[in-house]
Scaffold this motif. Structure first.
Motif, mmCIF file in Angstrom:
data_model
loop_
_atom_site.group_PDB
_atom_site.id
_atom_site.type_symbol
_atom_site.label_atom_id
_atom_site.label_comp_id
_atom_site.label_asym_id
_atom_site.label_seq_id
_atom_site.Cartn_x
_atom_site.Cartn_y
_atom_site.Cartn_z
ATOM 1 N N ASP A 39 65.772 60.443 -6.944
ATOM 2 C CA ASP A 39 64.595 59.639 -6.603
ATOM 3 C C ASP A 39 64.707 59.086 -5.187
ATOM 4 O O ASP A 39 63.705 59.016 -4.455
ATOM 5 N N ALA A 40 65.907 58.678 -4.799
ATOM 6 C CA ALA A 40 66.104 58.131 -3.457
ATOM 7 C C ALA A 40 65.808 59.183 -2.388
ATOM 8 O O ALA A 40 65.173 58.885 -1.365
ATOM 9 N N PHE A 41 66.253 60.395 -2.625
ATOM 10 C CA PHE A 41 65.965 61.469 -1.662
ATOM 11 C C PHE A 41 64.466 61.760 -1.616
ATOM 12 O O PHE A 41 63.906 62.006 -0.539
ATOM 13 N N ALA A 42 63.801 61.733 -2.774
ATOM 14 C CA ALA A 42 62.358 61.965 -2.802
ATOM 15 C C ALA A 42 61.621 60.858 -2.055
ATOM 16 O O ALA A 42 60.662 61.117 -1.310
ATOM 17 N N GLN A 43 62.061 59.622 -2.259
ATOM 18 C CA GLN A 43 61.431 58.499 -1.565
ATOM 19 C C GLN A 43 61.679 58.586 -0.066
ATOM 20 O O GLN A 43 60.795 58.253 0.742
ATOM 21 N N ALA A 44 62.867 59.038 0.327
ATOM 22 C CA ALA A 44 63.183 59.160 1.751
ATOM 23 C C ALA A 44 62.242 60.137 2.445
ATOM 24 O O ALA A 44 61.852 59.919 3.598
ATOM 25 N N LEU A 45 61.868 61.212 1.753
ATOM 26 C CA LEU A 45 60.980 62.201 2.354
ATOM 27 C C LEU A 45 59.674 61.550 2.782
ATOM 28 O O LEU A 45 59.125 61.852 3.855
ATOM 29 N N GLU A 46 59.189 60.626 1.964
ATOM 30 C CA GLU A 46 57.930 59.935 2.285
ATOM 31 C C GLU A 46 58.140 58.818 3.299
ATOM 32 O O GLU A 46 57.411 58.707 4.290
ATOM 33 N N THR A 63 71.417 52.387 -0.923
ATOM 34 C CA THR A 63 70.709 51.162 -1.265
ATOM 35 C C THR A 63 69.489 51.459 -2.129
ATOM 36 O O THR A 63 69.227 50.780 -3.128
ATOM 37 N N THR A 64 68.751 52.487 -1.752
ATOM 38 C CA THR A 64 67.551 52.850 -2.512
ATOM 39 C C THR A 64 67.928 53.301 -3.922
ATOM 40 O O THR A 64 67.281 52.914 -4.908
ATOM 41 N N ALA A 65 68.949 54.113 -4.041
ATOM 42 C CA ALA A 65 69.387 54.571 -5.359
ATOM 43 C C ALA A 65 69.881 53.403 -6.207
ATOM 44 O O ALA A 65 69.604 53.327 -7.408
ATOM 45 N N ARG A 66 70.619 52.501 -5.597
ATOM 46 C CA ARG A 66 71.109 51.328 -6.331
ATOM 47 C C ARG A 66 69.963 50.472 -6.839
ATOM 48 O O ARG A 66 69.928 50.041 -8.001
ATOM 49 N N ASN A 67 68.984 50.217 -5.970
ATOM 50 C CA ASN A 67 67.847 49.391 -6.383
ATOM 51 C C ASN A 67 67.019 50.088 -7.469
ATOM 52 O O ASN A 67 66.487 49.436 -8.370
ATOM 53 N N ARG A 68 66.937 51.410 -7.361
ATOM 54 C CA ARG A 68 66.221 52.167 -8.397
ATOM 55 C C ARG A 68 66.943 52.034 -9.739
ATOM 56 O O ARG A 68 66.313 51.879 -10.785
ATOM 57 N N ALA A 69 68.274 52.091 -9.704
ATOM 58 C CA ALA A 69 69.053 51.932 -10.936
ATOM 59 C C ALA A 69 68.851 50.552 -11.537
ATOM 60 O O ALA A 69 68.714 50.398 -12.767
ATOM 61 N N ILE A 70 68.816 49.522 -10.694
ATOM 62 C CA ILE A 70 68.582 48.159 -11.190
ATOM 63 C C ILE A 70 67.223 48.069 -11.879
ATOM 64 O O ILE A 70 67.093 47.506 -12.975
ATOM 65 N N ASP A 71 66.195 48.643 -11.226
ATOM 66 C CA ASP A 71 64.852 48.604 -11.824
ATOM 67 C C ASP A 71 64.829 49.329 -13.162
ATOM 68 O O ASP A 71 64.215 48.852 -14.128
ATOM 69 N N ARG A 72 65.486 50.490 -13.234
ATOM 70 C CA ARG A 72 65.502 51.247 -14.487
ATOM 71 C C ARG A 72 66.186 50.466 -15.599
ATOM 72 O O ARG A 72 65.729 50.457 -16.748
#
Length: 419
Positions: A39-46, A63-72
Motif C-alpha cells: 500500500d505504501a508503494f501504491a500511495q507513493a506513486l500518487e 513511515t507510510t507503511a507503519r501508519n497504514r499498519a496502525i490504521d488497520r
C-alpha cells in the motif's frame, strides 16, 4: 511520471526487505506487513507525482507503511487488542513523521535496528518447523520481495505450486506461534544450513536475475554479502559460514566485468580481468583459507575453491580446468544434482574438449525440470558450436532463447546464435 517510477523501482529493490522486516517486527503479522508495504508503494506513486520524490524514499515508505499498519489495527476486532497495544507501545518511541512534506522523519540511516530486523526475519523463516523449500521461498518473498513467479523459477516448479507453499508457510508460523527472533547460540547450528541457502539464493538472484531487462541487481548481492558477514560474526566457529562469505565475495568481485558499457553480457573467458576487484578477491581468499584450515569441508567451501581457481587466473588461458573438474566431483558428493553435473560438464569440455563435455551431458539422468532449464541448452549449443555442428548449435540456441526469462541473457544467446 518516468522519474517517479524509476525512483520507486530503485526503492523497491533496495528497501522492500528492510521495510517488511521492520513492520513484521512491529506487528508480528506477516500478511499485514506485506500488504501495508505494498500500500505504501501504491500511495507513493500518487503522492510523489504530486509532491515530488522525497530525499529519503526508504524513510517515507517505512513511515507510510507503519501508519497504514496502525490504521488497520485500530479498525481490527477486539481479538487484536494485545497486538495493537504492542504496536502502539513500540511506535510511541519513534519520532513523528510529517507525511505532508517531501521526506519522512524517521532516522533510517543506521543499519543497526533494521539489520537486526532482517536477521530476525531470516531466522524466523528458517525455523526447523518449516520444510526446507518453504523456508527459502518465504524469505525470498518477504525479505527480498521476489515475486512468486521468480521464486518458482529458482526452484524449477510451477508458479501455482510455489504460491501454495508460501501460504502454508505463513500459516505454519502463525499457528505454531514461531517467535520472531535470532535464536540463542545453542540453536544456531540447526538453522545455519537453511539460512545459508537463503543467502546463497539471494545472491544468485542478484548476480543472475531471473526476470527483467537487467542481468544484475547489485543491491541484492550487497545485501547477501552483508548477511553473510553477520552469519560469520554470529557463528565464527562454523567453517561453512566463511566458505559461503568467500564464495559470494569472489563472485561479486567479477561483477564490473560481467556486462559491457551497453549492459550486454560478457562471457567469463572474454571479460576484462583488470576490472575484477583485486582487494575483494584477496580478502575472500583469506577467509576461505581460514575456513579450510579447520579441515571441516562443505559445499560452500568447495564452491568458493572453484571460484578462487578463476579469480587467481590473470588470463582465461591460465585457468586450471583439471582442478575445477576435480572440485566439481567433490561438490557432487555434497550436492548430487544434475546442475552440479552440468557445471562439471562445462569444466570437462574446457579441460578435455567439447566432445568430452557433450559425452558427460549425454550420460546424465536429466529430470523433466532440467530439460526445460535454459542453461542446459545454452551449454549444448556452445559445445556444438565449438565442434562446428552449426545446425545442432542453432537448434540448441533457439531452445535456450525460448526458455530464458532474462532479456540480457536472451540478447547474448541471440548474438551467439546469429554468429
Amino acid at each position: 511520471m518516468s522519474a517517479v517510477r524509476s525512483a520507486l523501482d530503485s526503492a523497491y529493490r533496495a528497501e522492500w526487505g528492510r521495510i517488511v522486516a521492520t513492520i513484521i517486527g512491529l506487528t508480528g503479522d506477516w500478511d499485514l506487513a506485506e500488504e501495508c508495504v505494498a500500500d505504501a508503494f501504491a500511495q507513493a506513486l500518487e503522492r510523489w507525482q504530486r509532491d515530488g520524490i522525497p530525499d529519503r524514499p526508504g524513510a517515507w515508505l517505512t513511515t507510510t507503511a507503519r501508519n497504514r499498519a496502525i490504521d488497520r489495527l485500530r479498525r481490527a476486532n477486539v481479538e487484536q487488542t494485545k497486538l495493537r497495544e504492542r504496536l502502539m507501545n513500540k511506535t510511541a518511541e519513534l519520532p513523528h513523521a510529517d507525511l505532508d512534506g517531501a521526506d519522512g522523519a524517521l532516522d533510517l540511516d543506521s543499519d543497526s535496528d533494521l539489520g537486526d530486523d532482517r536477521l530476525r526475519l531470516i531466522f524466523t523463516c528458517c525455523h526447523p518447523a518449516l520444510a526446507l523449500d518453504a523456508r527459502v521461498a518465504l524469505t525470498l518473498r518477504t525479505l527480498v520481495g521476489l515475486t512468486t513467479a521468480e521464486i518458482a523459477r529458482a526452484f524449477l516448479v510451477p508458479e501455482a505450486t510455489m504460491a501454495k507453499r508460501l501460504v502454508r508457510a505463513k500459516a505454519k508460523i502463525r499457528h505454531a506461534a514461531i517467535p520472531y527472533r535470532v535464536p540463542p547460540a545453542h540453536l544456531l547450528p540447526e538453522r545455519f544450513h537453511s539460512v545459508a541457502a537463503v543467502v546463497y539464493l539471494l545472491f544468485n538472484e542478484g548476480y543472475d536475475r531471473t526476470h527483467g531487462s537487467d542481468l544484475i541487481r547489485t543491491s541484492l548481492c550487497d545485501e547477501a554479502i552483508r548477511l553473510g558477514e553477520l552469519l560469520v560474526m554470529l557463528m565464527p566457529d562454523e567453517p561453512e559460514a566463511g566458505g559461503l562469505l568467500a564464495l559470494l565475495m569472489l563472485q561479486h568481485a567479477r561483477i564490473a566485468a560481467r556486462v559491457d558499457e551497453d549492459g550486454e553480457l560478457v562471457a567469463l573467458d572474454q571479460q576484462d580481468r583488470s576490472l575484477w576487484n583485486g582487494a575483494l578477491i584477496r580478502r575472500a581468499i583469506g577467509i576461505l583459507e581460514r575456513s579450510l584450515r579447520r579441515r571441516e569441508p562443505g559445499p560452500y567451501q568447495v564452491q568458493a575453491a572453484i571460484a578462487a581457481c578463476h579469480a587467481r587466473s590473470t588470463r582465461a588461458s591460465e585457468t586450471d580446468w583439471s582442478q575445477i573438474v576435480s572440485l566439481y566431483g567433490t561438490l557432487h558428493e555434497y550436492w548430487p544434482t544434475p546442475i552440479v553435473e552440468l557445471n562439471q560438464a562445462v569444466a570437462i569440455a574446457m579441460a578435455d574438449g567439447p566432445q568430452a563435455g557433450l559425452a558427460h551431458i549425454g550420460a546424465l539422468d536429466l529430470d523433466t525440470a532440467l530439460r526445460d532449464f535454459h542453461l542446459l541448452h545454452a551449454t549444448n549449443a556452445d559445445l556444438y558450436r565449438r565442434l562446428g555442428r552449426a545446425h545442432d548449435a542453432r537448434l540448441a540456441y533457439d531452445r535456450a532463447i525460448q526458455l530464458s526469462t532474462n532479456d540480457t541473457e536472451r540478447r547474448y544467446l541471440t548474438r551467439r546464435r546469429d554468429e
